[in-house]
Write a protein that holds these residues in place. Structure first.
Motif, mmCIF file in Angstrom:
data_model
loop_
_atom_site.group_PDB
_atom_site.id
_atom_site.type_symbol
_atom_site.label_atom_id
_atom_site.label_comp_id
_atom_site.label_asym_id
_atom_site.label_seq_id
_atom_site.Cartn_x
_atom_site.Cartn_y
_atom_site.Cartn_z
ATOM 1 N N ALA A 93 -38.514 -69.224 -44.439
ATOM 2 C CA ALA A 93 -39.267 -70.140 -45.298
ATOM 3 C C ALA A 93 -40.764 -69.858 -45.204
ATOM 4 O O ALA A 93 -41.466 -69.841 -46.211
ATOM 5 C CB ALA A 93 -38.979 -71.589 -44.899
ATOM 6 N N GLY A 100 -37.719 -72.772 -51.642
ATOM 7 C CA GLY A 100 -36.878 -73.004 -50.473
ATOM 8 C C GLY A 100 -35.624 -72.150 -50.611
ATOM 9 O O GLY A 100 -35.683 -71.035 -51.148
ATOM 10 N N PHE A 130 -34.927 -67.329 -48.652
ATOM 11 C CA PHE A 130 -35.903 -68.243 -49.262
ATOM 12 C C PHE A 130 -36.621 -67.524 -50.401
ATOM 13 O O PHE A 130 -36.936 -66.338 -50.301
ATOM 14 C CB PHE A 130 -36.882 -68.726 -48.193
ATOM 15 C CG PHE A 130 -36.193 -69.555 -47.144
ATOM 16 C CD1 PHE A 130 -36.165 -70.941 -47.245
ATOM 17 C CD2 PHE A 130 -35.547 -68.947 -46.066
ATOM 18 C CE1 PHE A 130 -35.508 -71.703 -46.291
ATOM 19 C CE2 PHE A 130 -34.886 -69.704 -45.104
ATOM 20 C CZ PHE A 130 -34.861 -71.091 -45.220
#
Length: 479
Positions: free
Chosen positions: A172, A237, A259
RNA sequence: CGGGGUGUGGCUCAGCUUGGUAGAGCGCUUGGUUCGGGACCAAGAGGCCGCGAGUUCGAAUCUCGCCACUCCGACCA
């Protein structure tokens, strides 16, 4: 006097009717032509050449950041589009559908891509298996279709050209960093190549992209004080990755979802250039993207030696790396002056018998109309100087306009009065509640533009509800 | 999708109220004179009056329907 009257008739004055001025410029500078399909315009050679320059510069920047270009299909099966529910909810109202192949109905209808997240995800599911396959840094140059209700050339069309970057990352943090890195690429491109100052920041949840976790934007202010979202970068995300079952085996041998980011900039940016820099005489193009950077106008070109001298200047400047053209058509010089002003050519070079005799030529800047006579020996350096000065001035003027039109408002009454009287950015604090955002839209007809990265603490409370404020935010009216 | 406006040579429009040979300016073509801020003269070419139905002896003009473009809102990049 009669001549002046004619000039005024050619273009609607910019401060009289900005919308008509815009249309006059777009047509008069020969950027586009209308087609028989509403909202689908022809990009004429001069308009497309601006886009080609945008492409060339941006593509170079993407290559430097390690991105690779790909080309995706233009059709998305309905079932694929529907895999991510927020995304489809956001785009469904404005997609165009293909229902037949020839005369045969299709088993499943196909949507003409409004954006390609879904296609990229389907593909990523095929090619990403291990953490060693990451990151994937892809971009594509293409056109997309969104069935808009009302349309305007460059600003809102049903088909438009753009680039869309789509990347997948192991973590992320890495994806978030990519989102911001690409926003910074856009900022540099706008400010350093297009000479358009932009405010970088984050969109509110209400304004963010359908399916994104966070949307970042560069907002530019137009001549009339309205805002134009000029480029966006989204952090997803792993929401799409989950919906599309994109997985990879991590360093710890566990199955994970990557991600994702996406970011786009469209031909709308040409609208931004027009509305940021243009004036009563037409377009003014920043040199970096101007199809013609200097136009050479021979004066009394039938006289011996004039055309030859003009061509010699052209050749020297071409060798120096400039995009330059000599207009040797039999229109009068005055006609040519007006024509290339309309088309926004940054620099005009006049050469006639008088100049040839004195070994010089005349340079005229499009932004200031300043004329300087320069010795032919110093041609290349003088042209470069004038172009650099013009570019610098374009940025300064645009920044001044934005500064003058940015209003700090501490109370609701102040915000209401300012929004009613003045067009621009309204800078306030905000509690973060969407209810306040909706109230401002309904009552004052303004929308949130962004929460700038560069925050200031201008007061402690939200002017709408009086509760403690979390962020400073810009409001405005947008194109 | 709501509200307004407009559809007549390539462009901008007049003509429509009161039905009767389709006009102007600009642009275009050719020739000539010009050329430091949208030049001038002359001779030409170019139109199924947005589309479809009506009314009428006859429709650019009257009636109905449709379509397109455009501007202002709501929405997006």
């Amino acid at each position: 006097m009669a001549k002046e009257k004619k000039l005024v008739e050619a273009i609607t004055p910019i401060n009289e009717d900005f919308a008509r001025w815009y249309t006059d410029i777009v047509m008069g500078a020969e950027l586009v032509d209308y087609s028989s399909v509403k909202g689908c315009v022809v990009l004429r050679p001069y308009g497309y050449a601006i886009w080609e320059n945008v492409q060339r510069i941006l593509d170079g920047m993407f290559k430097q950041t390690g991105h690779e270009n790909v080309c995706m299909p233009m059709f998305i099966p309905e079932s694929l589009l529907q895999k991510e529910k927020d995304h489809v909810a956001g785009f469904a109202p404005e997609v165009a559908w293909v229902t037949h192949g020839g005369s045969e109905p299709l088993a499943e209808r196909l949507c003409v891509r409004p954006t390609s997240e879904t296609l990229f995800c389907e593909h990523y599911a095929h090619v990403i298996h291990s953490w060693r396959d990451l990151p994937k840094l892809y971009n594509q140059w293409c056109s997309v279709v969104r069935w808009e209700k009302t349309t305007r050339p460059f600003l809102r069309s049903r088909e438009f050209l753009w680039q869309e970057g789509h990347t997948m990352h192991e973590t992320a943090d890495e994806a978030e960093a990519e989102t911001l890195r690409m926003l910074e690429v856009y900022r540099r491109f706008c400010e350093e190549s297009l000479m358009i100052p932009v405010v970088c920041g984050q969109k509110t949840d209400k304004e963010k992209f359908a399916g994104a976790e966070a949307t970042y934007t560069i907002e530019a202010m137009m001549h009339d004080g309205k805002s134009l979202q000029s480029g966006t970068s989204h952090y997803f995300g792993d929401g799409f990755a989950r919906a599309f079952d994109v997985t990879f085996t991590g360093r710890d041998n566990s199955l994970q979802h990557p991600f994702q980011t996406s970011w786009g900039l469209s031909t709308r940016i040409i609208g931004a250039i027009i509305m940021t820099h243009g004036d009563d005489n037409g377009l003014i193009l920043p040199p970096a993207v101007a199809p013609i950077q200097a136009i050479i106008v021979p004066v009394a070109q039938h006289k011996p030696g004039v055309l030859e001298a003009a061509k010699a200047l052209e050749e020297r400047l071409r060798v120096a790396g400039l995009r330059v053209k000599t207009d040797d058509s039999d229109n009068t010089p005055g006609w040519k002056f007006a024509q290339y002003e309309m088309k926004g050519v940054p620099l005009r070079i006049e050469i006639g018998p008088r100049d040839i005799e004195s070994g010089s030529c005349v340079l005229v800047r499009r932004d200031t109309n300043e004329k300087v006579s320069v010795s032919l020996e110093k041609l290349e350096s003088a042209v470069a100087e004038q172009l650099a000065a013009l570019a610098k001035n374009l940025y300064a003027r645009a920044l001044e306009n934005r500064t003058n039109r940015t209003y700090t408002c501490l109370t609701y009454d102040e915000l209401k009065a300012t929004a009613a009287e003045k067009q621009g950015f309204y800078k306030t604090m905000w509690c973060g509640d969407e209810a306040c955002e909706i109230k401002l839209k309904e009552e004052l007809e303004i929308t949130s533009r962004c929460m700038p990265f560069e925050q200031e603490q201008i007061s402690g409370v939200c002017p709408v509800c009086g509760r403690p404020a979390k962020k400073m935010i810009y409001w405005g009216k947008a194109y």
